[in-house]
Design a protein around this motif. Sequence first.
Motif, PDB file in Angstrom:
ATOM      1  N   UNK A   1       0.829  -1.210   0.000  1.00  0.00           N
ATOM      2  CA  UNK A   1       0.000   0.000   0.000  1.00  0.00           C
ATOM      3  C   UNK A   1       0.863   1.260   0.000  1.00  0.00           C
ATOM      4  N   UNK A   2       2.016   1.239   0.643  1.00  0.00           N
ATOM      5  CA  UNK A   2       2.937   2.388   0.558  1.00  0.00           C
ATOM      6  C   UNK A   2       3.385   2.576  -0.888  1.00  0.00           C
ATOM      7  N   UNK A   3       3.605   1.472  -1.602  1.00  0.00           N
ATOM      8  CA  UNK A   3       4.010   1.548  -3.000  1.00  0.00           C
ATOM      9  C   UNK A   3       2.887   2.099  -3.868  1.00  0.00           C
ATOM     10  N   UNK A   4       1.639   1.787  -3.542  1.00  0.00           N
ATOM     11  CA  UNK A   4       0.505   2.362  -4.274  1.00  0.00           C
ATOM     12  C   UNK A   4       0.441   3.863  -4.021  1.00  0.00           C
ATOM     13  N   UNK A   5       0.587   4.283  -2.768  1.00  0.00           N
ATOM     14  CA  UNK A   5       0.583   5.708  -2.430  1.00  0.00           C
ATOM     15  C   UNK A   5       1.677   6.441  -3.211  1.00  0.00           C
ATOM     16  N   UNK A   6       2.851   5.828  -3.326  1.00  0.00           N
ATOM     17  CA  UNK A   6       3.989   6.444  -4.010  1.00  0.00           C
ATOM     18  C   UNK A   6       3.871   6.389  -5.534  1.00  0.00           C
TER      19      UNK A   6
ATOM     20  N   UNK B   1       0.649   0.161  -9.745  1.00  0.00           N
ATOM     21  CA  UNK B   1      -0.601   0.716 -10.270  1.00  0.00           C
ATOM     22  C   UNK B   1      -1.815   0.255  -9.460  1.00  0.00           C
ATOM     23  N   UNK B   2      -2.818   1.116  -9.424  1.00  0.00           N
ATOM     24  CA  UNK B   2      -4.081   0.799  -8.764  1.00  0.00           C
ATOM     25  C   UNK B   2      -5.173   1.588  -9.463  1.00  0.00           C
ATOM     26  N   UNK B   3      -6.388   1.069  -9.417  1.00  0.00           N
ATOM     27  CA  UNK B   3      -7.553   1.759  -9.979  1.00  0.00           C
ATOM     28  C   UNK B   3      -8.070   2.734  -8.926  1.00  0.00           C
TER      29      UNK B   3
ATOM     30  N   UNK C   1      -8.127   5.985  -2.207  1.00  0.00           N
ATOM     31  CA  UNK C   1      -9.101   4.891  -2.312  1.00  0.00           C
ATOM     32  C   UNK C   1      -8.973   4.251  -3.692  1.00  0.00           C
ATOM     33  N   UNK C   2      -8.975   2.921  -3.707  1.00  0.00           N
ATOM     34  CA  UNK C   2      -8.810   2.201  -4.969  1.00  0.00           C
ATOM     35  C   UNK C   2      -9.578   0.894  -4.906  1.00  0.00           C
ATOM     36  N   UNK C   3      -9.918   0.380  -6.092  1.00  0.00           N
ATOM     37  CA  UNK C   3     -10.674  -0.870  -6.182  1.00  0.00           C
ATOM     38  C   UNK C   3      -9.805  -2.055  -5.752  1.00  0.00           C
TER      39      UNK C   3
END
Length: 119
Positions: free
Chosen positions: A11-16, A20-22, A32-34
């Motif tokens: 999740x830290x990698x998604x924030x950064x 990739x995330x939707x 917020x992501x799917x």
Amino acid sequence: MAGEPQADCLFCKIVAGEVPADVVHETETTVAFRDINPQAPTHVLVIPRAHYPDAASLAAAEPGTAADLLAAAGRVAEQEKVTGVGYRIVLNTGSGAGQTVFHAHAHVLAGRGLEWPPG
């Protein structure tokens, strides 16, 4: 150190932006992501940008961000048009409760029967 990004945290990698995330909603303190493995037709994860291992540690260290997390979950439910039919906000704390990513997060779930008690 609590609140600081962790190199091994998905999740830290998604924030950064490293993973990739939707992303469906962002604020100064939340993303917020799917969910990639949805458990309901609507299944969105809402996370704080700061790293805390679970909801309890987030609330103890940054109560304002914990409140932001719940407010963002409500906005996601509005965006997803599920406020009229009902939705669930779930915060799992610890592996025994089903937490698999140890970065505080809320699940916004809707669109199927959400009986109580769950399980």
